[in-house]
Design a protein around this motif. Sequence first.
Motif, PDB file in Angstrom:
ATOM      1  N   ASN A  87      21.933 120.936  37.470  1.00 23.69           N
ATOM      2  CA  ASN A  87      21.834 119.532  37.860  1.00 23.69           C
ATOM      3  C   ASN A  87      22.418 118.601  36.804  1.00 23.69           C
ATOM      4  O   ASN A  87      22.248 117.383  36.887  1.00 23.69           O
ATOM      5  CB  ASN A  87      20.370 119.165  38.127  1.00 23.69           C
ATOM      6  CG  ASN A  87      19.793 119.935  39.300  1.00 23.69           C
ATOM      7  OD1 ASN A  87      20.422 120.055  40.342  1.00 23.69           O
ATOM      8  ND2 ASN A  87      18.597 120.480  39.121  1.00 23.69           N
ATOM      9  N   TYR A 226      33.034 123.668  41.560  1.00 19.10           N
ATOM     10  CA  TYR A 226      32.829 122.755  42.688  1.00 19.10           C
ATOM     11  C   TYR A 226      34.097 122.775  43.534  1.00 19.10           C
ATOM     12  O   TYR A 226      35.208 122.886  42.998  1.00 19.10           O
ATOM     13  CB  TYR A 226      32.570 121.322  42.207  1.00 19.10           C
ATOM     14  CG  TYR A 226      31.310 121.161  41.383  1.00 19.10           C
ATOM     15  CD1 TYR A 226      30.148 120.627  41.945  1.00 19.10           C
ATOM     16  CD2 TYR A 226      31.280 121.534  40.039  1.00 19.10           C
ATOM     17  CE1 TYR A 226      28.992 120.474  41.181  1.00 19.10           C
ATOM     18  CE2 TYR A 226      30.129 121.389  39.278  1.00 19.10           C
ATOM     19  CZ  TYR A 226      28.993 120.855  39.858  1.00 19.10           C
ATOM     20  OH  TYR A 226      27.856 120.716  39.109  1.00 19.10           O
ATOM     21  N   ARG A 270      31.347 129.534  50.340  1.00 28.74           N
ATOM     22  CA  ARG A 270      30.064 130.236  50.187  1.00 28.74           C
ATOM     23  C   ARG A 270      30.273 131.735  49.985  1.00 28.74           C
ATOM     24  O   ARG A 270      29.541 132.375  49.228  1.00 28.74           O
ATOM     25  CB  ARG A 270      29.194 130.013  51.426  1.00 28.74           C
ATOM     26  CG  ARG A 270      28.912 128.559  51.798  1.00 28.74           C
ATOM     27  CD  ARG A 270      28.157 127.815  50.742  1.00 28.74           C
ATOM     28  NE  ARG A 270      27.707 126.508  51.235  1.00 28.74           N
ATOM     29  CZ  ARG A 270      27.343 125.499  50.460  1.00 28.74           C
ATOM     30  NH1 ARG A 270      27.389 125.640  49.136  1.00 28.74           N
ATOM     31  NH2 ARG A 270      26.939 124.361  50.978  1.00 28.74           N
ATOM     32  N   LYS A 277      29.315 124.532  44.311  1.00 25.90           N
ATOM     33  CA  LYS A 277      28.826 123.450  45.155  1.00 25.90           C
ATOM     34  C   LYS A 277      29.970 122.926  46.020  1.00 25.90           C
ATOM     35  O   LYS A 277      31.103 122.765  45.556  1.00 25.90           O
ATOM     36  CB  LYS A 277      28.272 122.303  44.304  1.00 25.90           C
ATOM     37  CG  LYS A 277      27.105 122.697  43.405  1.00 25.90           C
ATOM     38  CD  LYS A 277      25.883 123.096  44.206  1.00 25.90           C
ATOM     39  CE  LYS A 277      24.692 123.366  43.295  1.00 25.90           C
ATOM     40  NZ  LYS A 277      23.500 123.813  44.049  1.00 25.90           N
ATOM     41  N   TYR A 305      27.453 121.022  53.289  1.00 27.64           N
ATOM     42  CA  TYR A 305      27.912 120.535  51.992  1.00 27.64           C
ATOM     43  C   TYR A 305      26.711 120.251  51.108  1.00 27.64           C
ATOM     44  O   TYR A 305      25.577 120.112  51.577  1.00 27.64           O
ATOM     45  CB  TYR A 305      28.777 119.284  52.145  1.00 27.64           C
ATOM     46  CG  TYR A 305      28.025 118.048  52.593  1.00 27.64           C
ATOM     47  CD1 TYR A 305      27.645 117.079  51.673  1.00 27.64           C
ATOM     48  CD2 TYR A 305      27.699 117.846  53.927  1.00 27.64           C
ATOM     49  CE1 TYR A 305      26.950 115.941  52.070  1.00 27.64           C
ATOM     50  CE2 TYR A 305      27.010 116.717  54.343  1.00 27.64           C
ATOM     51  CZ  TYR A 305      26.642 115.768  53.406  1.00 27.64           C
ATOM     52  OH  TYR A 305      25.952 114.649  53.804  1.00 27.64           O
ATOM     53  N   ASP A 306      26.967 120.153  49.812  1.00 26.64           N
ATOM     54  CA  ASP A 306      25.918 119.910  48.831  1.00 26.64           C
ATOM     55  C   ASP A 306      25.975 118.506  48.247  1.00 26.64           C
ATOM     56  O   ASP A 306      24.951 117.943  47.864  1.00 26.64           O
ATOM     57  CB  ASP A 306      26.032 120.915  47.672  1.00 26.64           C
ATOM     58  CG  ASP A 306      26.003 122.354  48.153  1.00 26.64           C
ATOM     59  OD1 ASP A 306      24.987 122.761  48.735  1.00 26.64           O
ATOM     60  OD2 ASP A 306      27.016 123.062  47.954  1.00 26.64           O
ATOM     61  N   ILE A 307      27.192 117.952  48.151  1.00 28.91           N
ATOM     62  CA  ILE A 307      27.403 116.691  47.449  1.00 28.91           C
ATOM     63  C   ILE A 307      28.256 115.768  48.301  1.00 28.91           C
ATOM     64  O   ILE A 307      29.273 116.196  48.865  1.00 28.91           O
ATOM     65  CB  ILE A 307      28.098 116.932  46.094  1.00 28.91           C
ATOM     66  CG1 ILE A 307      27.201 117.762  45.176  1.00 28.91           C
ATOM     67  CG2 ILE A 307      28.481 115.620  45.420  1.00 28.91           C
ATOM     68  CD1 ILE A 307      27.913 118.354  43.985  1.00 28.91           C
ATOM     69  N   ARG A 341      21.084 114.927  49.533  1.00 27.98           N
ATOM     70  CA  ARG A 341      22.388 115.246  48.954  1.00 27.98           C
ATOM     71  C   ARG A 341      22.619 114.443  47.680  1.00 27.98           C
ATOM     72  O   ARG A 341      22.289 113.266  47.594  1.00 27.98           O
ATOM     73  CB  ARG A 341      23.525 114.932  49.939  1.00 27.98           C
ATOM     74  CG  ARG A 341      23.478 115.696  51.252  1.00 27.98           C
ATOM     75  CD  ARG A 341      23.694 117.189  51.044  1.00 27.98           C
ATOM     76  NE  ARG A 341      23.997 117.888  52.264  1.00 27.98           N
ATOM     77  CZ  ARG A 341      23.124 118.347  53.152  1.00 27.98           C
ATOM     78  NH1 ARG A 341      21.831 118.146  52.926  1.00 27.98           N
ATOM     79  NH2 ARG A 341      23.492 118.986  54.243  1.00 27.98           N
TER      80      ARG A 341
END
Length: 443
Positions: A87, A226, A270, A277, A305-307, A341
Amino acid sequence: MKLYKLVSVIVLALLGLMPTQGSAATLGDIDGNGEVNVSDVTALVNQILGTAQFDSATCDVNTDGSIDVSDVTTLVNIILGTYEDPNQKLAGADISLLDRYEQRGAIYYDKNGTKVTDMLAFYKQIGLNAMRVRLFVDPSKASATDKGQGVFQDIAYVKALGKRIKDHGLKFILDFHYSDSWADPGKQTVPSRWTGLSVEAMTDSVYSYTKASLEAMVAAGARPDYVQVGNEITYGMLWPTGSVWPEGTANKGTWANFSAYFNAGARAVREVLPNAKVICHIEMSNNGNPGKFFGMGAKKFGLDYDIMGLSYYPAYHATASTVISALEGVIKQLTVQVPDRKIMIMETGYSYRWEMSGTKDTNISEKYPYTEAGQAKFVADLVTMLNKYSESVNGLFWWCAEQNEYGLDWNTQRVVDSWWQASLVDNENGKILQATYEFPKFK
């Protein structure tokens, strides 16, 4: 192999080769004694072996949903001080032109007038920790005008630059433009090799191309941390079948196609990079409606999605009175619209000398003058605002920070045909501008 690793960790602990580290932090404090040290390694090993019982949530040190040897590895890294928080906030830039500038001999100087021979090492030294690079499907098919604007990043070039980024210990963000040239809110042109494909075939092509590209990056030692699945896809990608528009306009109803394309790219990420990410990157962050519209559609159609990434350019997205508040308003909206998110500012930029072409409000320079100091003040104020939302916003990147034609023969060596007014380097003397040093304060 797992047993070998486990035994190795135990042996190292028993031999005292792992330094103890008292800490008030709870991460890694398996036995709950207020410290993170070798006793926690012993406790975690006993938990895995079933000979003791501790809190399961605490034992899942890497938060992957299971308790195994990978948690021991994470715990050891915490004790050794080599642990990287997933994070952690990222501060960096898109440096897609850097290798070509350095190869052609562009000259950079730091604020003390010292020549910088390795810009990546410099960026890391001042505290930046992540870099972004764009990738086109076949940039050889781009127009001469677009090539003159910096479109040349094919897989071979990006592998080399990506490896340099990783070798310098920086996080690497790969930005897929699913096009042969620029992909942005005004154009998302299908690559020449995919022209005429059905929706199903296009979906398969996105998946196979993304997967093959990522596998090539990994093999080259340029594993992305990313991945942007598309660039500034506010209105979709791979037009016209993948276009999405707000209700009330003529061209709508293709969210199903767009989500199929996006999720095909995400699925490849993935599979190849399970720890990476996925970033969904939109633009027009001056206007709440696109963000709200996109957030709703992304949720309804299950975008993976993550972000949520944003582009923010005050010259185009704000007025003199809303340089900072325009973006803040969108961030507030997104924290409500997509509270699960993280948010990253994937692109921003502000001029240090000339008014940017197409500037929305010509009075904007009254608040932030087009000077080195004015540019630096914009960054400082932007960082101050973003840090108010540190639980939501965890990334800030400058676009084309590295542009620098100083030291190059304009007729034979230039990298681009016109200067980007918002570089973080003065093209006339190679000086790295003060705003660069403000960026790490975001972290």
